[in-house]
Design a protein around this motif. Structure first.
Motif, PDB file in Angstrom:
ATOM      1  N   ALA A 234      -3.035   2.595 -12.073  1.00 25.75           N
ATOM      2  CA  ALA A 234      -2.557   1.399 -11.365  1.00 25.75           C
ATOM      3  C   ALA A 234      -1.291   1.406  -9.930  1.00 25.75           C
ATOM      4  CB  ALA A 234      -2.352  -0.268 -12.417  1.00 25.75           C
ATOM      5  N   GLU A 235      -1.936   0.639  -8.727  1.00 27.05           N
ATOM      6  CA  GLU A 235      -1.384   0.276  -8.100  1.00 27.05           C
ATOM      7  C   GLU A 235      -0.109  -0.634  -8.032  1.00 27.05           C
ATOM      8  OE1 GLU A 235      -1.045  -0.675  -2.959  1.00 27.05           O
ATOM      9  OE2 GLU A 235      -2.382  -0.641  -4.204  1.00 27.05           O
ATOM     10  N   VAL A 236       1.142   0.169  -7.733  1.00 30.37           N
ATOM     11  CA  VAL A 236       2.332  -0.548  -7.492  1.00 30.37           C
ATOM     12  C   VAL A 236       2.439  -1.845  -6.404  1.00 30.37           C
ATOM     13  CG1 VAL A 236       4.892  -0.400  -7.742  1.00 30.37           C
ATOM     14  CG2 VAL A 236       3.648   1.832  -8.362  1.00 30.37           C
ATOM     15  N   ARG A 237       3.149  -2.879  -7.421  1.00 29.67           N
ATOM     16  CA  ARG A 237       2.874  -4.191  -6.130  1.00 29.67           C
ATOM     17  C   ARG A 237       4.358  -4.800  -6.214  1.00 29.67           C
ATOM     18  NH1 ARG A 237      -1.912  -4.361  -3.560  1.00 29.67           N
ATOM     19  NH2 ARG A 237      -3.360  -4.330  -5.378  1.00 29.67           N
ATOM     20  N   GLN A 238       5.303  -4.444  -6.707  1.00 33.63           N
ATOM     21  CA  GLN A 238       6.645  -5.383  -6.927  1.00 33.63           C
ATOM     22  C   GLN A 238       7.739  -3.986  -7.404  1.00 33.63           C
ATOM     23  OE1 GLN A 238       6.228  -8.800  -8.825  1.00 33.63           O
ATOM     24  NE2 GLN A 238       7.455  -9.743  -6.886  1.00 33.63           N
ATOM     25  N   ARG A 239       8.642  -4.209  -7.022  1.00 33.12           N
ATOM     26  CA  ARG A 239      10.069  -3.297  -7.762  1.00 33.12           C
ATOM     27  C   ARG A 239      11.449  -4.526  -7.526  1.00 33.12           C
ATOM     28  NH1 ARG A 239      13.197   1.232  -4.329  1.00 33.12           N
ATOM     29  NH2 ARG A 239      14.363   2.539  -5.652  1.00 33.12           N
ATOM     30  N   TRP A 240      11.763  -4.543  -8.908  1.00 37.47           N
ATOM     31  CA  TRP A 240      12.795  -5.429  -8.877  1.00 37.47           C
ATOM     32  C   TRP A 240      13.892  -4.819  -8.907  1.00 37.47           C
ATOM     33  CZ3 TRP A 240      12.644 -10.396  -8.584  1.00 37.47           C
ATOM     34  CH2 TRP A 240      11.230 -11.693  -8.153  1.00 37.47           C
ATOM     35  N   ARG A 241      15.436  -5.252  -8.629  1.00 36.39           N
ATOM     36  CA  ARG A 241      16.467  -4.275  -8.786  1.00 36.39           C
ATOM     37  C   ARG A 241      17.137  -5.573  -9.989  1.00 36.39           C
ATOM     38  NH1 ARG A 241      19.478  -0.990  -4.147  1.00 36.39           N
ATOM     39  NH2 ARG A 241      17.223  -0.075  -5.530  1.00 36.39           N
ATOM     40  N   ALA A 242      17.534  -5.323 -11.036  1.00 32.23           N
ATOM     41  CA  ALA A 242      17.873  -6.656 -11.889  1.00 32.23           C
ATOM     42  C   ALA A 242      19.788  -6.138 -12.523  1.00 32.23           C
ATOM     43  CB  ALA A 242      17.569  -6.429 -13.641  1.00 32.23           C
ATOM     44  N   VAL A 243      20.154  -6.873 -12.359  1.00 34.18           N
ATOM     45  CA  VAL A 243      22.114  -6.517 -12.664  1.00 34.18           C
ATOM     46  C   VAL A 243      22.576  -7.001 -13.766  1.00 34.18           C
ATOM     47  CG1 VAL A 243      24.777  -6.303 -11.873  1.00 34.18           C
ATOM     48  CG2 VAL A 243      21.932  -6.136 -10.194  1.00 34.18           C
ATOM     49  N   ILE A 244      22.691  -5.886 -14.470  1.00 33.47           N
ATOM     50  CA  ILE A 244      22.627  -6.536 -16.256  1.00 33.47           C
ATOM     51  C   ILE A 244      24.321  -6.344 -17.182  1.00 33.47           C
ATOM     52  CG2 ILE A 244      21.069  -6.330 -17.032  1.00 33.47           C
ATOM     53  CD1 ILE A 244      21.743  -3.920 -18.685  1.00 33.47           C
ATOM     54  N   ALA A 245      24.827  -7.080 -17.725  1.00 32.06           N
ATOM     55  CA  ALA A 245      26.642  -6.281 -17.902  1.00 32.06           C
ATOM     56  C   ALA A 245      26.148  -6.673 -19.370  1.00 32.06           C
ATOM     57  CB  ALA A 245      27.464  -7.991 -17.647  1.00 32.06           C
ATOM     58  N   ARG A 246      27.177  -5.421 -19.947  1.00 29.96           N
ATOM     59  CA  ARG A 246      27.538  -5.594 -21.749  1.00 29.96           C
ATOM     60  C   ARG A 246      29.117  -5.902 -21.830  1.00 29.96           C
ATOM     61  NH1 ARG A 246      26.474   0.496 -23.157  1.00 29.96           N
ATOM     62  NH2 ARG A 246      28.538   0.966 -22.062  1.00 29.96           N
ATOM     63  N   GLY A 247      28.662  -6.729 -23.084  1.00 27.87           N
ATOM     64  CA  GLY A 247      29.791  -7.102 -23.458  1.00 27.87           C
ATOM     65  C   GLY A 247      30.406  -6.658 -24.547  1.00 27.87           C
ATOM     66  N   ASP A 248      31.342  -7.024 -25.115  1.00 27.66           N
ATOM     67  CA  ASP A 248      32.345  -6.029 -26.223  1.00 27.66           C
ATOM     68  C   ASP A 248      31.366  -6.307 -27.844  1.00 27.66           C
ATOM     69  OD1 ASP A 248      32.711  -8.840 -26.342  1.00 27.66           O
ATOM     70  OD2 ASP A 248      35.468  -8.360 -26.405  1.00 27.66           O
ATOM     71  N   ASP A 249      30.796  -7.105 -27.800  1.00 26.16           N
ATOM     72  CA  ASP A 249      29.871  -7.734 -29.186  1.00 26.16           C
ATOM     73  C   ASP A 249      28.418  -6.868 -29.047  1.00 26.16           C
ATOM     74  OD1 ASP A 249      28.819  -8.361 -26.742  1.00 26.16           O
ATOM     75  OD2 ASP A 249      27.751 -10.628 -27.474  1.00 26.16           O
TER      76      ASP A 249
ATOM     77  N   LEU B  72      29.870   4.959 -23.243  1.00 24.24           N
ATOM     78  CA  LEU B  72      29.148   4.560 -24.294  1.00 24.24           C
ATOM     79  C   LEU B  72      30.716   4.299 -24.881  1.00 24.24           C
ATOM     80  CD1 LEU B  72      28.525   5.053 -27.453  1.00 24.24           C
ATOM     81  CD2 LEU B  72      30.385   7.053 -27.692  1.00 24.24           C
ATOM     82  N   GLY B  73      30.167   2.756 -24.735  1.00 24.91           N
ATOM     83  CA  GLY B  73      30.922   1.748 -25.743  1.00 24.91           C
ATOM     84  C   GLY B  73      31.688   1.001 -24.884  1.00 24.91           C
ATOM     85  N   MET B  74      31.361   1.607 -23.703  1.00 26.12           N
ATOM     86  CA  MET B  74      32.842   0.445 -22.622  1.00 26.12           C
ATOM     87  C   MET B  74      31.673  -0.822 -22.520  1.00 26.12           C
ATOM     88  SD  MET B  74      33.675   1.883 -18.348  1.00 26.12           S
ATOM     89  CE  MET B  74      34.496   3.376 -19.757  1.00 26.12           C
ATOM     90  N   VAL B  75      32.759  -1.914 -21.706  1.00 28.39           N
ATOM     91  CA  VAL B  75      32.174  -3.676 -22.100  1.00 28.39           C
ATOM     92  C   VAL B  75      32.237  -3.242 -19.634  1.00 28.39           C
ATOM     93  CG1 VAL B  75      32.661  -5.415 -21.145  1.00 28.39           C
ATOM     94  CG2 VAL B  75      33.451  -4.459 -22.926  1.00 28.39           C
ATOM     95  N   THR B  76      31.212  -3.190 -19.887  1.00 33.65           N
ATOM     96  CA  THR B  76      30.190  -3.557 -18.124  1.00 33.65           C
ATOM     97  C   THR B  76      30.023  -4.696 -17.003  1.00 33.65           C
ATOM     98  OG1 THR B  76      28.510  -2.940 -18.350  1.00 33.65           O
ATOM     99  CG2 THR B  76      30.196  -0.968 -18.605  1.00 33.65           C
ATOM    100  N   ASP B  77      30.216  -4.875 -16.325  1.00 39.74           N
ATOM    101  CA  ASP B  77      29.949  -5.803 -14.773  1.00 39.74           C
ATOM    102  C   ASP B  77      28.551  -6.302 -15.150  1.00 39.74           C
ATOM    103  OD1 ASP B  77      32.233  -7.352 -16.639  1.00 39.74           O
ATOM    104  OD2 ASP B  77      33.562  -7.049 -16.013  1.00 39.74           O
ATOM    105  N   ARG B  78      28.822  -5.850 -13.787  1.00 43.30           N
ATOM    106  CA  ARG B  78      27.391  -5.135 -12.519  1.00 43.30           C
ATOM    107  C   ARG B  78      26.764  -3.495 -13.084  1.00 43.30           C
ATOM    108  NH1 ARG B  78      26.787  -9.294  -9.869  1.00 43.30           N
ATOM    109  NH2 ARG B  78      25.788  -8.208  -8.223  1.00 43.30           N
TER     110      ARG B  78
END
Length: 226
Positions: free
Chosen positions: A3-18, A62-68
């Motif tokens: 299948a031909e690639v039609r779209q590319r997305w860049r997501a930014v996620i955060a990981r909390g201490d939970d 490993l185990g680190m809180v991250t924002d972006r």
């Protein structure tokens, strides 16, 4: 037929201490599993048993809180921001959240090739030194021509120069707390600076142990950020 690639997305996620602590490979697999259940028309890799094509800017510590934390994914059919955003939020494991999302040009460079560094927020045990001692140690580190260090790698010890990998260190002191804003660089040949190595160098400069209370990766820096 592929299948031909039609779209590319860049997501930014955060990981909390939970979030449940997990090594990077496990984090990737959890997000891949969520995406496979999302209903998005994903580009998949037949060599990996039909797993989604997914690219992280940098491994998540490993185990680190991250924002972006930037992540790229590809679709074989175009979808709106609202559809992709809703699917991603449902796909992320507990403790993770979507903070940004935008469409990326299909021909843009690989995400990992765009990484220039990272910014960390490190909270220290204040018993490691006075404000004057920390300031003097930071000045000495940033003005040094080189900072020879040893790093354990692959079961052995590798000698390297930490100084080219440190961009800046900002000190904030309040009653009962010492906080460092550490900006490190990524180099294709030298590797990446690590906040714990910066703290170890400061500890040697002060002449007493410094204990890290917590470390947070505030963002991974891409070429566009520079």
């Amino acid at each position: 037929m592929v299948a031909e690639v039609r779209q590319r997305w860049r997501a930014v996620i955060a990981r909390g201490d939970d979030a449940v602590p997990a090594v990077h490979r496990a984090v990737v697999e959890q997000i891949e599993d969520g995406l496979l259940r999302s209903g998005l028309p994903l580009v998949v890799d037949a060599r990996r048993g039909g797993r989604p094509r997914l690219a992280f800017a940098a491994p998540m510590p490993l185990g680190m809180v991250t924002d972006r934390e930037p992540i790229d994914l590809w679709l074989v059919e175009r979808r709106t921001t609202e559809v992709v955003s809703s699917a991603l939020r449902a796909a992320l494991p507990q403790g993770y959240r979507l903070t940004d999302l935008h469409d990326v040009w299909l021909g843009a460079p690989a995400l990992a090739a765009c990484v220039r560094g990272a910014e960390y927020l490190v909270i220290l045990d204040p018993s490691g030194g006075s404000k004057a001692e920390f300031e003097a140690a930071i000045d000495a580190l940033l003005s040094a021509a080189s900072l020879p260090r040893d790093r354990v790698k692959g079961g052995g010890v590798v000698s390297y120069d930490l100084r080219p990998l440190v961009d800046d260190i900002a000190l904030t002191t309040t009653e009962g707390a010492v906080t460092l804003g550490i900006s490190v660089r990524f180099d294709q040949n030298r590797g990446s600076g690590r906040p714990e190595e910066v703290v170890a160098a400061l500890s040697e400069a002060i002449g007493r142990p410094i204990t890290i209370a917590s470390t947070r990766r505030e963002r991974v820096l891409l070429a566009e950020d520079a």
